[in-house]
Design a protein around this motif. Sequence first.
Motif, PDB file in Angstrom:
ATOM      1  N   ASN A  26       0.826  -1.214   0.000  1.00 44.35           N
ATOM      2  CA  ASN A  26       0.000   0.000   0.000  1.00 44.35           C
ATOM      3  C   ASN A  26       0.858   1.261   0.000  1.00 44.35           C
ATOM      4  N   GLN A  27       1.870   1.209  -0.877  1.00 40.97           N
ATOM      5  CA  GLN A  27       2.755   2.344  -1.156  1.00 40.97           C
ATOM      6  C   GLN A  27       3.708   2.681  -0.009  1.00 40.97           C
ATOM      7  N   ARG A  28       3.851   1.755   0.924  1.00 36.80           N
ATOM      8  CA  ARG A  28       4.835   1.961   2.007  1.00 36.80           C
ATOM      9  C   ARG A  28       5.822   0.806   2.019  1.00 36.80           C
ATOM     10  N   MET A  29       7.095   1.154   2.170  1.00 32.82           N
ATOM     11  CA  MET A  29       8.131   0.136   2.248  1.00 32.82           C
ATOM     12  C   MET A  29       7.979  -0.662   3.539  1.00 32.82           C
ATOM     13  N   GLN A  30       8.081  -1.983   3.419  1.00 34.48           N
ATOM     14  CA  GLN A  30       7.982  -2.836   4.609  1.00 34.48           C
ATOM     15  C   GLN A  30       9.126  -3.843   4.576  1.00 34.48           C
ATOM     16  N   ASP A  31       9.792  -4.029   5.708  1.00 36.36           N
ATOM     17  CA  ASP A  31      10.793  -5.081   5.855  1.00 36.36           C
ATOM     18  C   ASP A  31      10.194  -6.145   6.751  1.00 36.36           C
ATOM     19  N   VAL A  32      10.049  -7.337   6.200  1.00 40.18           N
ATOM     20  CA  VAL A  32       9.354  -8.408   6.916  1.00 40.18           C
ATOM     21  C   VAL A  32      10.331  -9.505   7.271  1.00 40.18           C
ATOM     22  N   ASP A  33      10.358  -9.849   8.533  1.00 40.20           N
ATOM     23  CA  ASP A  33      11.247 -10.902   8.995  1.00 40.20           C
ATOM     24  C   ASP A  33      10.445 -12.187   9.126  1.00 40.20           C
ATOM     25  N   ALA A  34      10.478 -13.010   8.095  1.00 43.30           N
ATOM     26  CA  ALA A  34       9.728 -14.271   8.092  1.00 43.30           C
ATOM     27  C   ALA A  34      10.364 -15.224   7.094  1.00 43.30           C
ATOM     28  N   ALA A  35      10.044 -16.502   7.233  1.00 40.14           N
ATOM     29  CA  ALA A  35      10.586 -17.495   6.304  1.00 40.14           C
ATOM     30  C   ALA A  35      10.111 -17.179   4.885  1.00 40.14           C
ATOM     31  N   PRO A  36      10.990 -17.379   3.892  1.00 39.72           N
ATOM     32  CA  PRO A  36      10.655 -17.005   2.509  1.00 39.72           C
ATOM     33  C   PRO A  36       9.433 -17.732   1.958  1.00 39.72           C
ATOM     34  N   ASP A  37       9.136 -18.922   2.507  1.00 39.98           N
ATOM     35  CA  ASP A  37       7.979 -19.659   1.979  1.00 39.98           C
ATOM     36  C   ASP A  37       6.675 -19.345   2.724  1.00 39.98           C
ATOM     37  N   THR A  38       6.708 -18.369   3.609  1.00 39.01           N
ATOM     38  CA  THR A  38       5.483 -17.989   4.321  1.00 39.01           C
ATOM     39  C   THR A  38       4.486 -17.403   3.328  1.00 39.01           C
ATOM     40  N   PRO A  39       3.240 -17.874   3.350  1.00 42.74           N
ATOM     41  CA  PRO A  39       2.256 -17.289   2.421  1.00 42.74           C
ATOM     42  C   PRO A  39       2.086 -15.789   2.664  1.00 42.74           C
ATOM     43  N   LEU A  40       2.007 -15.053   1.585  1.00 44.87           N
ATOM     44  CA  LEU A  40       1.837 -13.601   1.684  1.00 44.87           C
ATOM     45  C   LEU A  40       0.617 -13.244   2.539  1.00 44.87           C
ATOM     46  N   LEU A  41      -0.439 -14.044   2.453  1.00 48.89           N
ATOM     47  CA  LEU A  41      -1.644 -13.760   3.245  1.00 48.89           C
ATOM     48  C   LEU A  41      -1.321 -13.697   4.740  1.00 48.89           C
ATOM     49  N   TYR A  42      -0.485 -14.605   5.208  1.00 50.24           N
ATOM     50  CA  TYR A  42      -0.128 -14.609   6.639  1.00 50.24           C
ATOM     51  C   TYR A  42       0.668 -13.356   6.995  1.00 50.24           C
ATOM     52  N   ILE A  43       1.549 -12.951   6.077  1.00 52.58           N
ATOM     53  CA  ILE A  43       2.345 -11.742   6.318  1.00 52.58           C
ATOM     54  C   ILE A  43       1.424 -10.530   6.441  1.00 52.58           C
ATOM     55  N   LEU A  44       0.487 -10.431   5.494  1.00 53.97           N
ATOM     56  CA  LEU A  44      -0.410  -9.275   5.486  1.00 53.97           C
ATOM     57  C   LEU A  44      -1.298  -9.270   6.728  1.00 53.97           C
ATOM     58  N   SER A  45      -1.843 -10.428   7.074  1.00 58.23           N
ATOM     59  CA  SER A  45      -2.786 -10.503   8.197  1.00 58.23           C
ATOM     60  C   SER A  45      -2.077 -10.433   9.546  1.00 58.23           C
ATOM     61  N   ASN A  46      -1.022 -11.220   9.685  1.00 57.00           N
ATOM     62  CA  ASN A  46      -0.399 -11.362  11.007  1.00 57.00           C
ATOM     63  C   ASN A  46       0.698 -10.326  11.266  1.00 57.00           C
ATOM     64  N   GLY A  67      -8.074  -6.682   5.194  1.00 55.39           N
ATOM     65  CA  GLY A  67      -8.781  -6.814   3.923  1.00 55.39           C
ATOM     66  C   GLY A  67      -8.735  -8.229   3.365  1.00 55.39           C
ATOM     67  N   PRO A  68      -7.543  -8.738   3.046  1.00 55.05           N
ATOM     68  CA  PRO A  68      -7.449 -10.086   2.496  1.00 55.05           C
ATOM     69  C   PRO A  68      -7.871 -11.126   3.544  1.00 55.05           C
ATOM     70  N   ARG A  69      -8.678 -12.086   3.118  1.00 61.72           N
ATOM     71  CA  ARG A  69      -9.215 -13.065   4.073  1.00 61.72           C
ATOM     72  C   ARG A  69      -8.850 -14.478   3.677  1.00 61.72           C
ATOM     73  N   PHE A  70      -8.733 -15.308   4.678  1.00 65.78           N
ATOM     74  CA  PHE A  70      -8.499 -16.729   4.414  1.00 65.78           C
ATOM     75  C   PHE A  70      -9.834 -17.399   4.105  1.00 65.78           C
ATOM     76  N   GLY A  71      -9.905 -18.049   2.949  1.00 65.32           N
ATOM     77  CA  GLY A  71     -11.112 -18.805   2.601  1.00 65.32           C
ATOM     78  C   GLY A  71     -10.761 -20.266   2.419  1.00 65.32           C
ATOM     79  N   CYS A  72     -10.316 -20.609   1.219  1.00 68.25           N
ATOM     80  CA  CYS A  72      -9.999 -22.014   0.923  1.00 68.25           C
ATOM     81  C   CYS A  72      -8.530 -22.345   1.169  1.00 68.25           C
ATOM     82  N   GLY A  73      -7.656 -21.368   1.012  1.00 66.06           N
ATOM     83  CA  GLY A  73      -6.221 -21.629   1.140  1.00 66.06           C
ATOM     84  C   GLY A  73      -5.649 -22.375  -0.046  1.00 66.06           C
ATOM     85  N   LEU A  74      -6.430 -22.497  -1.111  1.00 64.41           N
ATOM     86  CA  LEU A  74      -6.030 -23.319  -2.260  1.00 64.41           C
ATOM     87  C   LEU A  74      -6.148 -22.577  -3.591  1.00 64.41           C
TER      88      LEU A  74
END
Length: 167
Positions: A8-28, A34-41
């Motif tokens: 959302n136009q802001r730089m973010q440095d995220v400390d997490a494993a590279p295979d972490t789903p982006l959804l978890y990064i955004l939510s947690n 905004g983005p919601r977990f539905g099927c995960g698939l």
Amino acid sequence: MATRLIVNQRMQDVDAAPDTPLLYILSNNLELQGPRFGCGLAQCGSCSVLLDGVEIRSCVTPLSAVAGKSVTTLEGLPALYAQQKKLASAPELHPLQQAVIDEQALQCGYCYNGQIIKGAELLSKNPQPSVEQIRTAMNGHLCRCGTYPRMIKAIQRASRAIAGGGR
Ligand code: FES
Ligand code: FES
């Protein structure tokens, strides 16, 4: 090592494993609701975000795939719209968000995120889509409440608002 991305136009440095789903990064990590977990698939679209302007399913997109890229969530849509339209300031809502309210297009709202993200992507590429083009674009977004006809009306309404220079 932290992964740098733009959210959302802001730089973010995220400390997490590279295979972490982006959804978890955004939510947690970034606490964006905004983005919601539905099927995960990658089947329902409730987790959709824009990656460099293109809709992706954040539930199956690893953090490593978005390094250095620009992610827009539902929260960032008004600012992205302002950027696309070269407006002096961001509206409170993206025209499609406003149109969804005006058309009372949704019921439970669980699919709201994905349908709005996809509809906004469509309108940014094709500001005056036909009904058939809307149906095709929205095809991968599931709504258990069956709001599809009302969403088409909302997208058409947003299209008219955008054509009229609406905010
Ligand atoms: S939760 Fe990602 S597509 Fe369903
Ligand atoms: S409004 Fe309920 S899932 Fe779409």
